[in-house]
Design a protein around this motif. Sequence first.
Motif, PDB file in Angstrom:
ATOM      1  N   SER A   1      33.949  46.573  50.817  1.00 34.39           N
ATOM      2  CA  SER A   1      33.358  47.200  49.631  1.00 34.39           C
ATOM      3  C   SER A   1      34.146  48.457  49.313  1.00 34.39           C
TER       4      SER A   1
ATOM      5  N   ARG B   1      23.690  53.295  46.704  1.00 33.37           N
ATOM      6  CA  ARG B   1      23.680  51.852  46.977  1.00 33.37           C
ATOM      7  C   ARG B   1      23.271  51.626  48.426  1.00 33.37           C
TER       8      ARG B   1
ATOM      9  N   TYR C   1      21.081  45.830  56.724  1.00 33.42           N
ATOM     10  CA  TYR C   1      21.718  44.639  57.276  1.00 33.42           C
ATOM     11  C   TYR C   1      21.083  44.294  58.611  1.00 33.42           C
TER      12      TYR C   1
END
Length: 292
Positions: A212, A221, A225
Amino acid sequence: MKLTEAQRLQFEQDGYLFFPGHFSPEETRTLTDAVPDIYAKREAWNIREKDSDAVRTNFAAHLHSEPFAKLGRHPRMIEPVMDLFDEEVYMHQFKINGKMAFEGDVWQWHQDYGTWLNDDQMPTERAMNVAIFLDDVDEFNGPLMFIPGSHRKGVIDAQHDLTTTSYPLWTVNNDLIRQLVDRAGGRNGGIVSPKGPAGSMILFHSCLVHASGSNLSPFNRVAVYLSLCAVSNHIRRYKRPEYIAHRDFTPIALLPDDCLLKPYAVDLPWKDGLPPSALETSLEPITAMAED
Ligand code: SIN
Ligand code: MN
């Protein structure tokens, strides 16, 4: 939640599945609201960006924060993985990545399994990432990028990058990335980046090559995970601290589907801070350690 035959086939082909709006705004808010307090703590489990105080990654919130402990046992995230593996899973890693407005730094191209193999000696790729967005993700705030189908290459050559960012990673070099992107369609689909509202979920293969960019936008953002590993495939050494690569191989016991919105008792063994044992590391295989 079980996957359909079409979803299984798509996963085999592309190496990921995207579920926009998988969690409701109300459910997602229970998680988003808990992040500032977690990021404010001066604990080893908060890794900050190289050149700023912004948190890049928080580890192990499922062991120290109630809403995240529930997420770590959520059937909507975990059942599809158990279904794909046809086996129970344990939590290998749990992270809340910040990628904060203006400050969120890059993640170089890599496969997660590369790190899990090289550092943790996880025997096979029977481990999977499930991510949930806590903010809307668009093209501006550093979305994840995937090379579709790259998981089918298995483990790719990688170099241990200790300098680019504040977090060491086994990364894939540019020539290989160029080839993989070309083979996946070049400018026509060779790179994809799932975008969608907060509450969206991505399930992706541990060998899928991903990266990313930095977040230069004024929009956070934050994403969570869960790295879930088949119980029989547990790691074989403790080279990394326990808050990064977990050592409890007990199968995850699922909570009911409404767990984010209703009270359910969850254990928070690290709520008062990291136990010193979680910082201990070793290069010995764990079977040898057990015999000592
Ligand atoms: C990761 O690859 O583990 C994280 C990437 C990201 O959050 O952008
Ligand atoms: Mn990764």
